[in-house]
Design an enzyme around this catalytic site. Structure first.
Site, PDB file in Angstrom:
ATOM      1  CD  GLU A   1      22.718   2.487 -15.740  1.00  8.96           C
ATOM      2  OE1 GLU A   1      23.014   3.031 -16.810  1.00  8.96           O
ATOM      3  OE2 GLU A   1      23.217   1.426 -15.355  1.00  8.96           O
ATOM      4  CB  SER A   2      18.591   2.941 -10.388  1.00  7.20           C
ATOM      5  OG  SER A   2      18.931   4.163  -9.773  1.00  7.20           O
TER       6      SER A   2
END
Lengths: 286, 256
Positions: free
Chosen positions: B50-51
């Site tokens: 998700e980064s």
């Protein structure tokens, strides 16, 4: 228009007690040095805004800087709980901390809406969860075209955004590379901003034509703090100091070990100490 | 080869992933399972963290969701708003991998709080990406060690939706994705009953008894008509997993 100054001056002139402050960085480029300066200057009653409050917010909350936290995931990534955040929420130490809780999707959308000058954001979210029961800012609307029920949250418009970037040029533009998080959106959503950078260069030189650059005229204060993201990392400059994230669990678990660590490593130190912290990590990044 | 229950759990979860999957990966066991799949039977699997890292191929497991290793080995890295708006909400992820502190029999998850929200016994990290991962990914795999305190009759807080109250509740809420199709534990594998959507044991790991499974579950466990025995880890699976963990320990140790 951005202006280069010392970190102490930047914090002093930009952040007032009671402000809503967003210090972003999604694992990468977390503005630790700026957080320490805010603690040293004894800023109070802040509303802290951030997707992933981690060590620096644990430290600020434990030192009594914050009355309120708006967030979506509050932990020590890959390690466990934030003990100072938990102590404030569960036991009210050193003061009661009000929390406003979102999901990542909501927070990212709310920054984008703030940057876009919109009052709120709309997205497909929060379906079937209890979060809307505990956060009245989460509301739902029906799509005027399809009738689909969609989530809305208000835009983030922080008083101050604080980020760490890789470098600034002489004109006061700043450049970020690597994992970008929501830093650009946070700066553009905020009324004022502070950017710490690893270095100032004459010009950025040859660069990717789509490099992420925030122009000088969209920025406030710039302060040069080499190593200012430590123990987080700066892509191409130094690596993440993962061992410290693990150590923090032991330091923060008890109030007295926490306070002793803060006195030795924050209250009695200066932003210049960050350069020393990353000396050994620089070669590892090359 | 001897193996630990945790290794069986990670390996069973890895096997559920297909070479064609685009997988939203969380830190910890999901990350170990997804990378094990990539290093064994699914070399072309797409891993997304998700980064913002798309199609990353880390050689060691990241400690956090945004370690530099993920970015340096990715096809490209996008901003977090883009990740959630275009890639997750846009419907481009086939499998989301979740865990939690508590789960109920309809695979709803709690990662927010144990006890009342305003006076929590334990304040957990919170939802992060999970509330929308649970409804926007094509399907969800859950990986969790089994125990009475975590496998509960009623959640203290619903952080992310499984099948709600069961049956067609998910559809009634307007969700078009499948939801949790596999729950892999250190004892067995659960899959949803086609009608009631209650998580039902379909495969038991070698040497585990039904009594052990019930003792580690806060509701009365249901079993499929035909329950398989999970194939034991192969030597290759164990070796690759152990080498991955050893490389990871060395890398994170050296940083100290």
């Amino acid at each position: 228009m951005s202006r280069v100054m010392s970190l102490a001056e930047a914090v002093q002139s930009t952040i007032k007690d009671g402000d809503t402050v967003a210090m972003e960085g999604f694992t990468h480029l977390i503005p630790h040095a700026a957080g320490h300066e805010i603690i040293r200057q004894g800023k109070k009653h802040l509303t802290l805004l951030r997707m992933t409050p981690d060590l620096i917010y644990d430290q600020m909350i434990g030192m009594g800087c914050a009355d309120k936290l708006i967030f979506s995931w509050g932990g020590n990534p890959g390690v466990g709980s934030l003990h100072r955040l938990r102590d404030a929420v569960e036991k009210g130490w050193p003061n009661k901390l009000e929390i406003v809780e979102h999901s990542h999707a909501a927070m990212a959308n709310a920054y984008a809406a703030g940057a876009a000058g919109l009052p709120f954001t709309v997205f497909r979210g929060y379906i079937g969860t209890d979060l809307p029961k505990v956060n009245p800012a989460i509301k739902f609307i029906d799509c005027p075209y399809t009738g689909e029920r969609l989530a809305t949250v208000p835009a983030h418009r922080p008083d101050v955004a604080v980020i760490h970037a890789l470098r600034a040029d002489k004109e006061g533009n700043v450049l970020l590379e690597g994992i970008l998080g929501v830093q650009k959106e946070a700066v553009l959503a905020a009324k004022k901003s502070i950017v710490t950078v690893e270095e100032i260069v004459d010009d950025f030189g040859p660069r990717n034509l789509n490099a992420v650059i925030i122009p000088s005229w969209a920025l406030g204060a710039i302060a040069v703090v080499p190593g200012g993201a430590f123990p987080s990392y700066a892509q191409g400059y130094y690596k993440r100091f993962n061992a410290f994230y693990k150590q923090w669990d032991g330091i923060a678990r008890e109030r007295d070990t926490f306070l002793a660590w803060m006195k030795e490593n924050v209250l009695n130190k200066t932003p210049e100490d960050f350069a020393r912290h990353v000396e050994g990590l620089r070669t590892a990044a090359e | 080869m001897n193996y630990k229950p945790n290794e069986m759990m990670t390996i069973a979860a890895a096997r559920a992933l297909r070479n064609s999957d685009v997988t939203f990966v969380g830190i910890g066991m999901p990350s170990a399972a997804a990378n094990l799949a990539r290093l064994t039977h699914a070399p072309d699997i797409t891993l997304i963290y998700e980064s913002g890292t798309l199609a990353t191929k880390p050689t060691v497991l990241p400690l956090s969701i945004g370690d530099g290793e993920l970015c340096e080995t990715a096809l490209t890295t996008v901003s977090v708003p883009e990740m959630f708006r275009y890639w997750l909400q846009g419907g481009r992820i086939t499998v989301g991998f979740l865990g939690g502190a508590q789960i109920d029999k309809y695979a709803n998850l709690n990662t927010t709080v144990v006890g009342p929200y305003d006076k929590p016994k334990v304040r957990l990290p919170g939802g992060g990406g999970a509330p929308e991962i649970a409804t926007s990914c094509g399907e969800i795999f859950i990986i969790m060690a089994q125990g009475k305190r975590s496998f509960v009759e009623k959640l203290d807080f619903v952080t992310s939706l499984g099948y709600g109250e069961g049956g067609d509740h998910r559809e009634r809420l307007g969700v078009k994705t499948k939801g949790p199709t596999k729950l892999v534990t250190d004892l067995c594998v659960f899959e949803p009953d086609p009608v009631t959507k209650e998580m039902t044991v379909t495969s038991i790991h070698p040497g585990v008894t039904r009594e052990q499974i019930q003792d580690a579950t806060g509701w009365t466990v249901k079993y499929a008509d035909e329950v398989a025995e999970t194939p034991a880890p192969t030597e290759k699976e164990l070796t690759v997993l152990r080498e991955l963990h050893a490389r990871t320990a060395r890398a994170h140790g050296e940083a100290a």
